[in-house]
Design a protein around this motif. Structure first.
Motif, short mmCIF file in Angstrom:
data_model
loop_
_atom_site.label_atom_id
_atom_site.label_comp_id
_atom_site.label_asym_id
_atom_site.label_seq_id
_atom_site.Cartn_x
_atom_site.Cartn_y
_atom_site.Cartn_z
N VAL A 1 0.82 -1.20 0.00
CA VAL A 1 0.00 0.00 0.00
C VAL A 1 0.86 1.27 0.00
O VAL A 1 0.56 2.22 -0.70
CB VAL A 1 -0.96 0.01 1.23
CG1 VAL A 1 -1.78 1.27 1.26
CG2 VAL A 1 -1.85 -1.21 1.20
N VAL A 2 1.92 1.29 0.79
CA VAL A 2 2.73 2.50 0.92
C VAL A 2 4.19 2.20 0.62
O VAL A 2 4.58 1.05 0.43
CB VAL A 2 2.61 3.11 2.34
CG1 VAL A 2 1.19 3.55 2.63
CG2 VAL A 2 3.08 2.13 3.40
N LYS A 3 4.99 3.23 0.61
CA LYS A 3 6.42 3.11 0.35
C LYS A 3 7.07 2.20 1.40
O LYS A 3 6.71 2.22 2.56
CB LYS A 3 7.07 4.50 0.39
CG LYS A 3 8.54 4.51 0.03
CD LYS A 3 9.08 5.93 0.08
CE LYS A 3 10.51 6.03 -0.34
NZ LYS A 3 11.42 5.05 0.17
N ASN A 4 8.06 1.42 0.94
CA ASN A 4 8.82 0.57 1.87
C ASN A 4 9.48 1.43 2.94
O ASN A 4 9.98 2.51 2.65
CB ASN A 4 9.95 -0.16 1.15
CG ASN A 4 9.52 -1.04 0.03
OD1 ASN A 4 8.36 -1.09 -0.35
ND2 ASN A 4 10.47 -1.74 -0.53
N ARG A 5 9.57 0.93 4.15
CA ARG A 5 10.34 1.60 5.20
C ARG A 5 11.80 1.20 5.12
O ARG A 5 12.67 1.90 5.60
CB ARG A 5 9.77 1.24 6.57
CG ARG A 5 8.37 1.75 6.84
CD ARG A 5 8.33 3.26 7.01
NE ARG A 5 9.21 3.72 8.07
CZ ARG A 5 8.82 4.13 9.26
NH1 ARG A 5 7.56 4.17 9.55
NH2 ARG A 5 9.70 4.53 10.15
N VAL A 6 12.07 0.04 4.54
CA VAL A 6 13.44 -0.45 4.33
C VAL A 6 13.53 -0.86 2.87
O VAL A 6 12.57 -1.40 2.31
CB VAL A 6 13.73 -1.68 5.22
CG1 VAL A 6 15.08 -2.29 4.90
CG2 VAL A 6 13.64 -1.31 6.69
N HIS A 7 14.66 -0.60 2.25
CA HIS A 7 14.84 -1.02 0.86
C HIS A 7 16.29 -1.43 0.63
O HIS A 7 17.17 -1.08 1.42
CB HIS A 7 14.41 0.07 -0.12
CG HIS A 7 15.30 1.27 -0.12
ND1 HIS A 7 15.07 2.37 0.68
CD2 HIS A 7 16.44 1.55 -0.82
CE1 HIS A 7 16.02 3.27 0.47
NE2 HIS A 7 16.87 2.80 -0.43
N LEU A 8 16.52 -2.17 -0.44
CA LEU A 8 17.87 -2.57 -0.81
C LEU A 8 18.48 -1.52 -1.73
O LEU A 8 17.80 -0.98 -2.59
CB LEU A 8 17.86 -3.92 -1.54
CG LEU A 8 17.30 -5.11 -0.77
CD1 LEU A 8 17.42 -6.37 -1.62
CD2 LEU A 8 18.00 -5.30 0.56
N VAL B 1 9.40 -6.69 -9.19
CA VAL B 1 8.24 -7.22 -9.91
C VAL B 1 6.93 -7.12 -9.13
O VAL B 1 5.86 -7.32 -9.72
CB VAL B 1 8.47 -8.68 -10.37
CG1 VAL B 1 9.58 -8.75 -11.40
CG2 VAL B 1 8.78 -9.58 -9.19
N GLU B 2 6.99 -6.81 -7.84
CA GLU B 2 5.76 -6.60 -7.05
C GLU B 2 5.66 -5.19 -6.50
O GLU B 2 4.83 -4.91 -5.64
CB GLU B 2 5.67 -7.62 -5.92
CG GLU B 2 5.25 -8.99 -6.41
CD GLU B 2 4.63 -9.85 -5.34
OE1 GLU B 2 4.47 -9.39 -4.18
OE2 GLU B 2 4.29 -11.00 -5.65
N GLY B 3 6.50 -4.28 -6.99
CA GLY B 3 6.40 -2.88 -6.58
C GLY B 3 7.23 -2.48 -5.38
O GLY B 3 7.12 -1.35 -4.92
N ASN B 4 8.07 -3.38 -4.85
CA ASN B 4 8.94 -3.03 -3.74
C ASN B 4 10.07 -2.12 -4.25
O ASN B 4 10.76 -2.46 -5.21
CB ASN B 4 9.56 -4.27 -3.11
CG ASN B 4 8.51 -5.20 -2.56
OD1 ASN B 4 7.74 -4.82 -1.71
ND2 ASN B 4 8.46 -6.41 -3.08
N GLU B 5 10.25 -0.98 -3.61
CA GLU B 5 11.26 -0.03 -4.04
C GLU B 5 12.66 -0.55 -3.73
O GLU B 5 12.89 -1.21 -2.72
CB GLU B 5 11.09 1.33 -3.34
CG GLU B 5 9.82 2.07 -3.71
CD GLU B 5 8.64 1.71 -2.84
OE1 GLU B 5 8.80 0.94 -1.86
OE2 GLU B 5 7.53 2.19 -3.13
N PHE B 6 13.60 -0.20 -4.61
CA PHE B 6 15.02 -0.42 -4.38
C PHE B 6 15.77 0.63 -5.18
O PHE B 6 15.19 1.31 -6.03
CB PHE B 6 15.48 -1.85 -4.72
CG PHE B 6 15.43 -2.21 -6.18
CD1 PHE B 6 16.56 -2.13 -6.96
CD2 PHE B 6 14.24 -2.66 -6.75
CE1 PHE B 6 16.53 -2.49 -8.30
CE2 PHE B 6 14.20 -3.01 -8.10
CZ PHE B 6 15.35 -2.93 -8.87
N CYS B 7 17.03 0.80 -4.87
CA CYS B 7 17.84 1.81 -5.58
C CYS B 7 19.02 1.13 -6.26
O CYS B 7 19.63 0.22 -5.71
CB CYS B 7 18.38 2.85 -4.62
SG CYS B 7 17.10 3.93 -3.94
#
Length: 144
Positions: free
Chosen positions: A79-86, A136-142
């Motif tokens: 639903v919202v932006k990840n709090r942790v990302h790779l 592929v499921e919308g999880n943010e990463f940089c």
């Protein structure tokens, strides 16, 4: 001083195997072998109750250096932006146009695997350029 502990990064997702395979391609990780006595993960999953089949997957660094990634099925969608990302470190040591070119090349490779490009953040007084993406499921990463 406490000893260093191993960590695992866990992703909530709808399709654990799909997301695990994506991250294997991104990072050069591998899926674990199926449990002893099973020729494949499909064979193993068929022994589980229907609600547990395909409910998780994992991948790991074949060199044993990076953390294990674990993917677990959850009923709710993102639903919202990840709090942790790779941060996938592809531009380490590079600056300016050379760094951006490296980020863009890796972005193109990952888009072909199903990732989504979100935006390029150009260097400023404090940070080098990075590229924000989604798996592929919308999880943010940089790409960093």
């Amino acid at each position: 001083m406490p000893s260093v502990k191993q960590i695992q990064v866990t992703f909530d997702c709808a399709e654990p195997e799909r997301v695990a395979r994506f991250w294997c391609e991104v990072l050069g990780y591998v899926l674990p072998p199926p449990p002893e006595g099973f020729a494949s993960w499909d064979d193993f999953n068929r022994t589980l109750p229907p609600e547990q089949q395909g409910s998780w997957s994992a991948c790991s660094d074949p060199s044993g250096v990076g953390p294990r990634l674990f993917f677990q099925r959850v009923p709710e969608g993102k639903v919202v932006k990840n709090r942790v990302h790779l941060d996938v470190r592809v531009g380490t040591g590079l600056v300016g146009e050379e760094r951006v070119a490296k980020l863009e090349a890796e972005c193109a490779r990952l888009v072909a695997l199903g990732a989504v490009r979100v935006r390029l953040l150009l260097a400023d007084d404090n940070n080098e350029s990075c590229l924000v993406m989604q798996d592929v499921e919308g999880n943010e990463f940089c790409l960093d």
